[in-house]
Design an enzyme around this catalytic site. Structure first.
Site, PDB file in Angstrom:
ATOM      1  N   LYS A  80       0.828  -1.206   0.000  1.00  0.00           N
ATOM      2  CA  LYS A  80       0.000   0.000   0.000  1.00  0.00           C
ATOM      3  C   LYS A  80       0.863   1.258   0.000  1.00  0.00           C
ATOM      4  CE  LYS A  80      -3.758   2.111   2.707  1.00  0.00           C
ATOM      5  NZ  LYS A  80      -4.593   1.934   3.919  1.00  0.00           N
ATOM      6  N   SER A 155      -9.236   2.036   3.430  1.00  0.00           N
ATOM      7  CA  SER A 155      -8.434   2.758   2.446  1.00  0.00           C
ATOM      8  C   SER A 155      -7.449   1.871   1.687  1.00  0.00           C
ATOM      9  CB  SER A 155      -7.661   3.892   3.130  1.00  0.00           C
ATOM     10  OG  SER A 155      -6.787   3.377   4.132  1.00  0.00           O
ATOM     11  N   SER A 179      -9.283  -0.260   7.761  1.00  0.00           N
ATOM     12  CA  SER A 179      -8.859  -0.120   6.369  1.00  0.00           C
ATOM     13  C   SER A 179      -8.218  -1.346   5.745  1.00  0.00           C
ATOM     14  CB  SER A 179      -7.901   1.072   6.226  1.00  0.00           C
ATOM     15  OG  SER A 179      -8.611   2.276   6.337  1.00  0.00           O
TER      16      SER A 179
END
Length: 469
Positions: A80, A155, A179
């Protein structure tokens, strides 16, 4: 297996060991698939092909000598964009960040490299991971490979979309309020937020002690393999826990008989999708069939009070962005991030202190709860995947439903381990997640419960996306 991009990390390791394929062949297949799919999916914002192929060749030599660094040697992994990777920009999904390449790997990335995994791509996030969907001013909208008009959640939505679409079988996400678990629910993955500090993080997150780094995979076994690699102390993290010397692959084996399980369908008076409720209730009954004692329970905390407490923690952290960047550039922030940061400025010192007190009280309440119960089952989310490009689903009243994620943030506040595991598909063919939580440091128990459930009610993963229309 004809399509190597659909193999799990554990399956790839076995194929490498038997000489039936090679890390180079797998890496080339993943890169080819990414070239075809990622332009529409928008899950990966950096694909570092040449170093990845070089790492694959090095891994191939180790397997040929029967000297792999770990079962993850030669397995492609995406990271990420909120997590540092040496040589890549720490973009944070923002137009405002300095795009100078990072000088060092974050702990989880460093441990994966030591295990021989191939760090080949950076996955998309919402800007600074501030919301539960994945779109940003820098990268645009990331889509769900199960249905391309839906959000993968966030996210860590890029990580979820990538693994679900066969762009690497494992990924690293972050979780400050859910997330990792949100996108895992929306994309049919297993996503673990471990006990806070079990997986070290560096540099510290903007949201501090709420945030965790963790694995996102298609299977519990792959999650356990990742935990064996990344759940190790790192002196750069001041909250890093001592080594627990747990072999997570071994720990996920065994039965759950006589396990005391609580089932909470609602945290409060929030809306709940009827299909989600039915599927998670059915999942709870599976645990009864496995010999567990399952009983409906009441949350030990007040949902609205803990919700307000989380918001104070979250927004008071986001407001720091307004000091980090000059005012004449604030209009380049995602509108919702800017609004949240500005709202954070309005909290008083007393508001923040009161929120810290409530957080401690909530943690103690959950500690007492987990003295009575070994595990807790809840939905991961109160809704099914909704339209991409929206920050929230539209409720029955025609207005945005801001209460669509009432379950996950509880355990960011309390620091308890929680995992999302798929519990089936809705009538629209969309994944629904079951959240399993437990007491502090019981990460292995959470994963064992997820493993036993996944065996009892497996999700057959199609090749995604099924259509590119």
């Amino acid at each position: 297996m004809t399509d190597l991009t659909q193999a799990t990390a554990a399956e790839l390791g076995k194929l490498y060991a038997k000489g039936k394929t090679s890390p180079t062949e797998v890496m080339k297949a993943v890169l080819k698939r990414a070239e075809a799919i990622n332009p529409r999916l928008n899950a990966l914002c950096v694909i570092d092909a040449e170093p990845a192929l070089a790492a694959a060749k090095a891994s191939e030599k180790r397997w040929m000598k029967e000297e792999p660094l770990s079962p993850l040697d030669g397995v492609p992994v995406s990271i990420k964009e909120l997590v540092r990777v040496k040589g890549w920009p720490a973009s944070m999904g923002s137009k405002l960040t300095d795009k100078t390449p990072a000088e060092a790997d974050a702990p989880a990335v460093a441990r994966l490299r030591e295990a021989g995994a191939i760090v080949f791509a950076q996955s998309t996030s919402s800007e600074y991971g501030h919301k539960g969907v994945t779109d940003s001013p820098l990268h645009g909208i990331t889509r769900n490979p199960w249905k391309m008009d839906r959000t993968p959640g966030g996210s860590s939505g890029g990580a979820g979309a990538a693994v679900a679409a066969g762009l690497g079988p494992i990924a690293i996400g972050t979780d400050g309020g859910g997330s990792i678990r949100l996108p895992s629910s929306f994309t049919g993955l297993v996503g673990l937020k471990a006990t806070f500090g079990r997986i070290p993080a560096w540099p510290p997150s903007l949201t501090g002690e709420l945030s965790n780094t963790g694995p996102m995979c298609r299977t519990v076994l792959d999650t356990a393999l990742m935990m064996n690699a990344i759940a190790k102390p790192d002196l750069r993290d001041g909250w890093s826990l001592p080594a627990d010397d747990v072999d997570y692959v071994k720990a996920i084996k065994g039965k759950l008989k006589k396990c005391r399980i609580a089932f909470i369908l609602r945290m409060g008076d929030h809306p709940l999708d009827i299909e989600v409720a039915a599927m998670v209730t059915k999942a709870a009954k599976r645990f009864e069939a496995m010999g567990c004692t399952v009983e409906e329970a009441v949350p030990p905390t007040n949902y609205r009070e803990t919700g307000r407490t989380f918001v104070v923690h979250w927004l008071s952290a986001l407001q720091r962005l307004l000091q980090l960047y000059p005012a004449d550039r604030h209009d380049q922030f995602d509108a919702s991030l800017l609004a949240g940061a500005q709202a954070g400025l309005k909290y008083t010192l007393q508001d923040v202190v009161d929120a810290q007190v409530t957080r401690r009280e909530a943690t103690i309440a959950w500690n007492a709860f987990f003295e009575k119960y070994d595990l807790l089952l809840t939905p991961t989310l109160a809704v099914q995947p909704f339209e991409a490009g929206q920050n929230a689903p539209i409720g029955a009243d025609g207005k945005p439903n801001q209460q669509w994620s009432p379950y996950t943030f509880q355990f960011n506040l309390s620091r308890h381990p929680a995992v999302s595991v798929p519990c089936g598909l809705s009538r629209d063919g969309l994944p629904v997640g079951l959240q399993i939580a437990s007491g502090h440091y019981k990460d292995a128990l959470v994963l064992r419960a997820a493993a036993r459930y996944a065996e009892a009610d497996p999700l057959e993963f199609p090749t995604l996306p099924e259509t590119m229309k």
